[in-house]
Design an enzyme around this catalytic site. Structure first.
Site, PDB file in Angstrom:
ATOM      1  N   GLU A   1       1.136   3.781   2.002  1.00  0.00           N
ATOM      2  CA  GLU A   1       1.745   4.104   3.291  1.00  0.00           C
ATOM      3  C   GLU A   1       2.905   3.163   3.607  1.00  0.00           C
ATOM      4  OE1 GLU A   1      -2.734   5.041   3.750  1.00  0.00           O
ATOM      5  OE2 GLU A   1      -1.475   3.585   2.694  1.00  0.00           O
TER       6      GLU A   1
ATOM      7  N   CYS B   1      -5.772   2.082   6.093  1.00  0.00           N
ATOM      8  CA  CYS B   1      -6.448   0.817   6.384  1.00  0.00           C
ATOM      9  C   CYS B   1      -5.846   0.237   7.666  1.00  0.00           C
ATOM     10  CB  CYS B   1      -6.283  -0.147   5.214  1.00  0.00           C
ATOM     11  SG  CYS B   1      -4.624  -0.860   5.089  1.00  0.00           S
TER      12      CYS B   1
ATOM     13  N   CYS C   1      -2.036  -0.576   7.301  1.00  0.00           N
ATOM     14  CA  CYS C   1      -1.200   0.628   7.219  1.00  0.00           C
ATOM     15  C   CYS C   1      -1.161   1.362   8.551  1.00  0.00           C
ATOM     16  CB  CYS C   1      -1.692   1.540   6.108  1.00  0.00           C
ATOM     17  SG  CYS C   1      -1.435   0.826   4.463  1.00  0.00           S
TER      18      CYS C   1
ATOM     19  N   HIS D   1       0.861  -1.187   0.000  1.00  0.00           N
ATOM     20  CA  HIS D   1       0.000   0.000   0.000  1.00  0.00           C
ATOM     21  C   HIS D   1       0.896   1.236   0.000  1.00  0.00           C
ATOM     22  CE1 HIS D   1      -3.830  -2.045   1.824  1.00  0.00           C
ATOM     23  NE2 HIS D   1      -3.281  -2.767   0.858  1.00  0.00           N
TER      24      HIS D   1
END
Length: 156
Positions: A55, A83, A86, A53
């Site tokens: 991040e 999320c 993350c 992701h």
């Protein structure tokens, strides 16, 4: 640069990801002492890595840049509310503050709904969709005991 400038960088990364067909519409920028130390769009599709992701990818870059697993003293700007994965990575990296643009309801509206993960974490292990089975705990405790006794360990 100010908070809005850094957030606009994260948003630009999310837009670039969509325009170039690189994956989800997410971007993240990590700043420490007024300097960008990590910036990335979502890399799940091009890397075939479900943990890549924006991040997490930015955290990896920032840690590499600093040569340290701790990002204490830094802040992260994300184009979307993190999320659960993350958010955990942000805590593990010891980032001081999170700024986000889109929220989790906005993400859910376009098919990125993490609500099921929050619900799964609240369920007893025996009722989760992915079975969770504890085994060989006594054998595995050996490594924990060795870690506890090791004098040269690096705490993180």
């Amino acid at each position: 640069m100010n908070h809005e400038d850094y957030m606009r960088m994260a948003i630009a990364l999310s837009e670039q990801n969509v325009a170039e067909g690189l994956g989800g519409p997410f971007g993240a920028v990590i700043v420490k002492d007024g300097k960008v130390i990590g910036a990335s769009g979502n890399k799940v599709v091009p890397t075939n890595d479900p943990t890549a992701h924006a991040e997490v990818s930015a955290i990896r870059l920032a840690c590499s840049e600093l040569g340290n697993f701790s990002l204490e003293g830094s802040v992260i700007y994300t184009s979307c509310e993190p999320c659960p994965m993350c958010l955990a990575a942000i805590y593990w990296a010891r980032i001081d503050k999170i700024y986000y643009a889109n929220n989790k309801a906005d993400a859910a509206a376009i098919g990125f709904d993490d609500q099921f993960i929050y619900e799964e974490l609240e369920r007893p292990k025996s009722e989760r969709k992915v079975p969770v089975v504890e085994m060989l705990r006594d054998e595995a405790l050996g490594a924990f005991k060795a870690w506890e006794a090791h004098e040269g360990k690096t705490h993180y």
